[in-house]
Design a protein around this motif. Structure first.
Motif, PDB file in Angstrom:
ATOM      1  N   VAL A 127      -0.665 -15.060  -6.949  1.00  0.00           N
ATOM      2  CA  VAL A 127      -0.057 -14.174  -5.946  1.00  0.00           C
ATOM      3  C   VAL A 127      -0.419 -12.723  -6.254  1.00  0.00           C
ATOM      4  O   VAL A 127      -0.805 -11.963  -5.364  1.00  0.00           O
ATOM      5  N   SER A 128      -0.306 -12.356  -7.504  1.00  0.00           N
ATOM      6  CA  SER A 128      -0.592 -10.984  -7.921  1.00  0.00           C
ATOM      7  C   SER A 128      -2.042 -10.600  -7.627  1.00  0.00           C
ATOM      8  O   SER A 128      -2.310  -9.550  -7.039  1.00  0.00           O
ATOM      9  N   TYR A 129      -2.972 -11.441  -8.041  1.00  0.00           N
ATOM     10  CA  TYR A 129      -4.384 -11.075  -7.911  1.00  0.00           C
ATOM     11  C   TYR A 129      -4.849 -11.057  -6.458  1.00  0.00           C
ATOM     12  O   TYR A 129      -5.528 -10.109  -6.026  1.00  0.00           O
ATOM     13  N   ILE A 130      -4.491 -12.057  -5.694  1.00  0.00           N
ATOM     14  CA  ILE A 130      -4.903 -12.081  -4.283  1.00  0.00           C
ATOM     15  C   ILE A 130      -4.275 -10.897  -3.539  1.00  0.00           C
ATOM     16  O   ILE A 130      -4.944 -10.218  -2.755  1.00  0.00           O
ATOM     17  N   SER A 131      -3.001 -10.635  -3.805  1.00  0.00           N
ATOM     18  CA  SER A 131      -2.314  -9.501  -3.167  1.00  0.00           C
ATOM     19  C   SER A 131      -2.964  -8.183  -3.561  1.00  0.00           C
ATOM     20  O   SER A 131      -3.156  -7.292  -2.723  1.00  0.00           O
ATOM     21  N   TYR A 132      -3.295  -8.047  -4.831  1.00  0.00           N
ATOM     22  CA  TYR A 132      -3.984  -6.851  -5.341  1.00  0.00           C
ATOM     23  C   TYR A 132      -5.304  -6.635  -4.588  1.00  0.00           C
ATOM     24  O   TYR A 132      -5.595  -5.527  -4.148  1.00  0.00           O
ATOM     25  N   CYS A 133      -6.088  -7.691  -4.442  1.00  0.00           N
ATOM     26  CA  CYS A 133      -7.381  -7.575  -3.747  1.00  0.00           C
ATOM     27  C   CYS A 133      -7.197  -7.121  -2.306  1.00  0.00           C
ATOM     28  O   CYS A 133      -7.948  -6.259  -1.814  1.00  0.00           O
ATOM     29  N   ILE A 134      -6.205  -7.670  -1.629  1.00  0.00           N
ATOM     30  CA  ILE A 134      -5.930  -7.284  -0.238  1.00  0.00           C
ATOM     31  C   ILE A 134      -5.457  -5.834  -0.179  1.00  0.00           C
ATOM     32  O   ILE A 134      -5.929  -5.055   0.655  1.00  0.00           O
ATOM     33  N   ALA A 135      -4.543  -5.468  -1.066  1.00  0.00           N
ATOM     34  CA  ALA A 135      -4.028  -4.094  -1.089  1.00  0.00           C
ATOM     35  C   ALA A 135      -5.155  -3.100  -1.353  1.00  0.00           C
ATOM     36  O   ALA A 135      -5.246  -2.062  -0.687  1.00  0.00           O
ATOM     37  N   LYS A 136      -5.993  -3.411  -2.309  1.00  0.00           N
ATOM     38  CA  LYS A 136      -7.110  -2.529  -2.653  1.00  0.00           C
ATOM     39  C   LYS A 136      -8.066  -2.371  -1.460  1.00  0.00           C
ATOM     40  O   LYS A 136      -8.463  -1.255  -1.125  1.00  0.00           O
ATOM     41  N   LYS A 137      -8.371  -3.469  -0.809  1.00  0.00           N
ATOM     42  CA  LYS A 137      -9.289  -3.446   0.331  1.00  0.00           C
ATOM     43  C   LYS A 137      -8.746  -2.604   1.482  1.00  0.00           C
ATOM     44  O   LYS A 137      -9.498  -1.962   2.206  1.00  0.00           O
ATOM     45  N   HIS A 138      -7.428  -2.587   1.647  1.00  0.00           N
ATOM     46  CA  HIS A 138      -6.819  -1.901   2.790  1.00  0.00           C
ATOM     47  C   HIS A 138      -6.180  -0.557   2.432  1.00  0.00           C
ATOM     48  O   HIS A 138      -5.420  -0.004   3.231  1.00  0.00           O
ATOM     49  N   GLY A 139      -6.494  -0.041   1.240  1.00  0.00           N
ATOM     50  CA  GLY A 139      -6.015   1.277   0.861  1.00  0.00           C
ATOM     51  C   GLY A 139      -4.522   1.353   0.596  1.00  0.00           C
ATOM     52  O   GLY A 139      -3.917   2.420   0.720  1.00  0.00           O
ATOM     53  N   LEU A 140      -3.918   0.239   0.223  1.00  0.00           N
ATOM     54  CA  LEU A 140      -2.493   0.217  -0.103  1.00  0.00           C
ATOM     55  C   LEU A 140      -2.319   0.461  -1.603  1.00  0.00           C
ATOM     56  O   LEU A 140      -3.303   0.625  -2.328  1.00  0.00           O
ATOM     57  N   ASP A 141      -1.102   0.451  -2.073  1.00  0.00           N
ATOM     58  CA  ASP A 141      -0.828   0.685  -3.485  1.00  0.00           C
ATOM     59  C   ASP A 141      -1.144  -0.590  -4.275  1.00  0.00           C
ATOM     60  O   ASP A 141      -0.295  -1.473  -4.441  1.00  0.00           O
TER      61      ASP A 141
END
Length: 171
Positions: free
Chosen positions: A46-60
């Motif tokens: 959950v952490s890693y997939i969420s991190y990748c999505i957040a990073k791609k979309h300019g989120l924290d």
């Protein structure tokens, strides 16, 4: 055997490595989450997939990675333990947040991610985009963690049944 993708991502590792050192986090390895995985493996996914999505979309990405890792920081079998305060969907995010606060300082964003990750099973709406990301990734991972092993078992059962039903080759 190759390492999981998250172990190769040094930027991600730098964000969560301090959390992985805590015995309280390591202890999640001792709990089954979705029948076929450990709570630690689920939390890392959950952490890693969420991190990748957040990073791609300019989120924290930092808050998303850390809160994603801590979102299920509780130590009971949710299939057995019941609470007077409410359902597992309501209780465990609050418990996880309190447990996480004992390990590290949490921002308002990180608390919202952890507490609201059960939205759809609970009514409180997430306040931040990052909270929605972890919520939906959590559901995706749960489904994947159950269906992939079950699909393999079903395939094996079908092949076995088919082999028993097939007539022997004529000599």
């Amino acid at each position: 055997m190759t390492q999981p993708k998250w172990k190769q991502d040094l930027e991600y590792i730098a964000l969560i490595e301090d959390l992985l050192e805590f015995e309280e986090v390591k202890k999640l390895e001792n709990y089954t989450q979705h029948h076929f995985t450990t709570r630690l493996d689920h939390s890392i996914s959950v952490s890693y997939i969420s991190y990748c999505i957040a990073k791609k979309h300019g989120l924290d990405a930092r808050a998303t990675a850390r809160a994603g890792l801590l979102h299920d920081l509780f130590y009971y079998d949710w299939r057995i333990t019941k609470f007077d305060e409410g359902s597992h969907a309501y209780v465990h995010p609050r418990m996880a947040c309190e447990n996480a606060k004992k390990l590290t300082e949490l921002s308002e964003l990180e608390c919202d991610i952890i507490i609201k990750h059960m939205w759809l099973a609970t009514v409180a709406l997430p306040k931040y985009k990052e909270s929605y990301v972890v919520t939906f990734v959590d559901k995706y991972c749960a489904i994947k963690e159950v269906t992939i092993p079950l699909t393999g078992k079903v395939r094996t059962s079908i092949k076995s049944a088919w082999a028993r039903l097939r007539p022997a080759p004529v000599q």
